[in-house]
Scaffold this motif. Sequence first.
Motif, PDB file in Angstrom:
ATOM      1  N   VAL A 228     -44.686 -33.729  72.461  1.00 48.21           N
ATOM      2  CA  VAL A 228     -43.522 -34.615  72.495  1.00 48.21           C
ATOM      3  C   VAL A 228     -42.676 -34.287  71.278  1.00 48.21           C
ATOM      4  N   VAL A 229     -41.390 -33.981  71.508  1.00 51.31           N
ATOM      5  CA  VAL A 229     -40.488 -33.675  70.397  1.00 51.31           C
ATOM      6  C   VAL A 229     -39.489 -34.810  70.226  1.00 51.31           C
ATOM      7  N   THR A 230     -39.169 -35.083  68.974  1.00 54.08           N
ATOM      8  CA  THR A 230     -38.193 -36.108  68.625  1.00 54.08           C
ATOM      9  C   THR A 230     -37.739 -35.867  67.199  1.00 54.08           C
ATOM     10  N   ASP A 231     -36.784 -36.655  66.735  1.00 53.36           N
ATOM     11  CA  ASP A 231     -36.342 -36.527  65.351  1.00 53.36           C
ATOM     12  C   ASP A 231     -37.377 -37.134  64.415  1.00 53.36           C
ATOM     13  N   GLY A 232     -37.324 -36.761  63.142  1.00 48.87           N
ATOM     14  CA  GLY A 232     -38.333 -37.206  62.188  1.00 48.87           C
ATOM     15  C   GLY A 232     -38.314 -38.695  61.907  1.00 48.87           C
ATOM     16  N   PHE A 233     -37.160 -39.323  62.041  1.00 54.38           N
ATOM     17  CA  PHE A 233     -37.061 -40.762  61.823  1.00 54.38           C
ATOM     18  C   PHE A 233     -37.841 -41.508  62.908  1.00 54.38           C
ATOM     19  N   THR A 234     -37.564 -41.176  64.164  1.00 58.78           N
ATOM     20  CA  THR A 234     -38.255 -41.818  65.284  1.00 58.78           C
ATOM     21  C   THR A 234     -39.733 -41.452  65.295  1.00 58.78           C
ATOM     22  N   GLY A 235     -40.035 -40.180  65.039  1.00 58.50           N
ATOM     23  CA  GLY A 235     -41.423 -39.724  65.078  1.00 58.50           C
ATOM     24  C   GLY A 235     -42.297 -40.402  64.047  1.00 58.50           C
ATOM     25  N   ASN A 236     -41.740 -40.634  62.862  1.00 58.83           N
ATOM     26  CA  ASN A 236     -42.518 -41.297  61.821  1.00 58.83           C
ATOM     27  C   ASN A 236     -42.802 -42.744  62.193  1.00 58.83           C
ATOM     28  N   ILE A 237     -41.822 -43.402  62.812  1.00 57.01           N
ATOM     29  CA  ILE A 237     -42.043 -44.770  63.267  1.00 57.01           C
ATOM     30  C   ILE A 237     -43.134 -44.815  64.327  1.00 57.01           C
ATOM     31  N   VAL A 238     -43.099 -43.867  65.266  1.00 56.30           N
ATOM     32  CA  VAL A 238     -44.127 -43.800  66.311  1.00 56.30           C
ATOM     33  C   VAL A 238     -45.508 -43.607  65.692  1.00 56.30           C
ATOM     34  N   LEU A 239     -45.600 -42.683  64.748  1.00 53.19           N
ATOM     35  CA  LEU A 239     -46.883 -42.386  64.104  1.00 53.19           C
ATOM     36  C   LEU A 239     -47.439 -43.603  63.381  1.00 53.19           C
ATOM     37  N   LYS A 240     -46.601 -44.241  62.552  1.00 54.24           N
ATOM     38  CA  LYS A 240     -47.070 -45.398  61.788  1.00 54.24           C
ATOM     39  C   LYS A 240     -47.388 -46.582  62.707  1.00 54.24           C
ATOM     40  N   LEU A 241     -46.613 -46.736  63.772  1.00 57.40           N
ATOM     41  CA  LEU A 241     -46.891 -47.797  64.738  1.00 57.40           C
ATOM     42  C   LEU A 241     -48.240 -47.587  65.399  1.00 57.40           C
ATOM     43  N   ALA A 242     -48.521 -46.352  65.781  1.00 55.33           N
ATOM     44  CA  ALA A 242     -49.794 -46.043  66.438  1.00 55.33           C
ATOM     45  C   ALA A 242     -50.968 -46.309  65.505  1.00 55.33           C
ATOM     46  N   GLU A 243     -50.836 -45.877  64.258  1.00 57.49           N
ATOM     47  CA  GLU A 243     -51.925 -46.082  63.301  1.00 57.49           C
ATOM     48  C   GLU A 243     -52.135 -47.568  63.013  1.00 57.49           C
ATOM     49  N   GLY A 244     -51.037 -48.300  62.845  1.00 59.08           N
ATOM     50  CA  GLY A 244     -51.151 -49.723  62.557  1.00 59.08           C
ATOM     51  C   GLY A 244     -51.706 -50.507  63.731  1.00 59.08           C
ATOM     52  N   GLU A 245     -51.253 -50.183  64.937  1.00 56.27           N
ATOM     53  CA  GLU A 245     -51.723 -50.895  66.124  1.00 56.27           C
ATOM     54  C   GLU A 245     -53.211 -50.661  66.350  1.00 56.27           C
ATOM     55  N   ALA A 246     -53.674 -49.443  66.087  1.00 57.32           N
ATOM     56  CA  ALA A 246     -55.100 -49.150  66.254  1.00 57.32           C
ATOM     57  C   ALA A 246     -55.945 -50.035  65.340  1.00 57.32           C
ATOM     58  N   ARG A 247     -55.499 -50.197  64.099  1.00 58.84           N
ATOM     59  CA  ARG A 247     -56.246 -51.041  63.157  1.00 58.84           C
ATOM     60  C   ARG A 247     -56.254 -52.501  63.618  1.00 58.84           C
ATOM     61  N   VAL A 248     -55.101 -52.984  64.083  1.00 63.66           N
ATOM     62  CA  VAL A 248     -55.014 -54.372  64.541  1.00 63.66           C
ATOM     63  C   VAL A 248     -55.890 -54.601  65.758  1.00 63.66           C
ATOM     64  N   LEU A 249     -55.838 -53.697  66.720  1.00 62.82           N
ATOM     65  CA  LEU A 249     -56.631 -53.841  67.941  1.00 62.82           C
ATOM     66  C   LEU A 249     -58.118 -53.903  67.640  1.00 62.82           C
ATOM     67  N   PHE A 250     -58.576 -53.044  66.751  1.00 67.68           N
ATOM     68  CA  PHE A 250     -59.998 -53.070  66.426  1.00 67.68           C
ATOM     69  C   PHE A 250     -60.357 -54.303  65.617  1.00 67.68           C
ATOM     70  N   GLY A 251     -59.410 -54.815  64.862  1.00 58.80           N
ATOM     71  CA  GLY A 251     -59.648 -56.090  64.189  1.00 58.80           C
ATOM     72  C   GLY A 251     -59.832 -57.204  65.196  1.00 58.80           C
ATOM     73  N   TRP A 252     -59.023 -57.213  66.241  1.00 54.57           N
ATOM     74  CA  TRP A 252     -59.160 -58.219  67.297  1.00 54.57           C
ATOM     75  C   TRP A 252     -60.501 -58.088  68.006  1.00 54.57           C
ATOM     76  N   VAL A 253     -60.904 -56.832  68.259  1.00 49.59           N
ATOM     77  CA  VAL A 253     -62.193 -56.612  68.931  1.00 49.59           C
ATOM     78  C   VAL A 253     -63.342 -57.129  68.070  1.00 49.59           C
ATOM     79  N   ARG A 254     -63.288 -56.838  66.755  1.00 51.14           N
ATOM     80  CA  ARG A 254     -64.338 -57.327  65.860  1.00 51.14           C
ATOM     81  C   ARG A 254     -64.384 -58.855  65.834  1.00 51.14           C
ATOM     82  N   ASP A 255     -63.211 -59.469  65.790  1.00 51.48           N
ATOM     83  CA  ASP A 255     -63.161 -60.933  65.787  1.00 51.48           C
ATOM     84  C   ASP A 255     -63.753 -61.506  67.067  1.00 51.48           C
ATOM     85  N   ALA A 256     -63.423 -60.891  68.195  1.00 50.73           N
ATOM     86  CA  ALA A 256     -63.927 -61.376  69.482  1.00 50.73           C
ATOM     87  C   ALA A 256     -65.442 -61.221  69.574  1.00 50.73           C
TER      88      ALA A 256
END
Length: 345
Positions: A228-256
């Motif tokens: 997937v190609v995109t500009d660096g501004f959008t790509g960095n947001i996608v990357l950080k969003l993916a990393e942050g969401e993964a941490r949150v999701l696993f936090g929810w799983v641990r809580d459950a």
Amino acid sequence: MTDLRQSLPVALDASGGDFGPPPLVEGAVEAARSGLKVLLVGERVRLHAELSKYPGSADLPLEIVDAPDVIGMDEHASDVRSRREASINVANTLVKTGRAGAVVSMGHSGASMASSLLTLGRLSGVDRPAILSHLPSRKGFVTLLDVGANADVKPAYLAQWAQLASTYLRVVEGKDAPSVGLLSIGEEDHKGNALTLEVHALLRQMPGLNFHGNVEGRDIFLGSTDIVVTDGFTGNIVLKLAEGEARVLFGWVRDALNASLLSKLGGLLVRSSLRGVAARLDPSSYGASLLIGVKGLSYIGHGSADARAVKNALLRADKAAQTGLIERLNAAMSQAGAATASTAV
């Protein structure tokens, strides 16, 4: 394939990063135990002291290259121009002079990019290097670029990155005719802003490129395309969003799983499966991202990287070096330029 122990060492900026040498040296020791030769670049006395914490490290293929200066995380990337003895500059020079096959840095990302570009230069036919990263997808992983090197872009940049990433996947990952998607707000050809529409037209006419068309954000994790190609501004947001969401999701799983005695018992049954999922989502699995488009292998990781990330980054860099990636990228860009020129005639 070349024996791992006969290849050039990988240069590690062992001074950069949020936590300094400790996790960097630990990761290098772990990589060296697998047979990889590593050049530890940084303040000699401090690195010797850090290595002394690991029994038997004197027998490992580790060598210290003295670099008395380091560009801190809060300093300016432009400082690389005047501080030749900074660890990142020394590490890149080792690649430039043929003493190392690749450089890995978990330090100041802007300084790492600037140093690699200034020291190594750009491949012919490349206007701007891009940061290439991998994200987990339903089909294994997807290659995303640019994820932060270029916030403001021209259409030609994305076309070049598509060619570079395609060659990378063929050479390093063994993927035949990897598919390329252009990140947009809709799959239809007419969807997107002015930049996306112009890039779409360029990618459609590129000979030898397996262009899939537009992809949306959800397609990244579905694995609709290999790239997937995109500009660096959008790509960095996608990357950080993916990393942050993964941490949150696993936090929810641990809580459950800790919500009740019954859920705790259930958690014991699925613990091993969840560990496998966590490993796929962990950025440390890939270690670092490739700055693609410079005339040398330069890998840039997170400042907060742990020893596992450092080890994996070193191994990934060595794998790319053994494939002769830079030579293959240079040849691909030359062929692409010749094909474009002949089409224009």
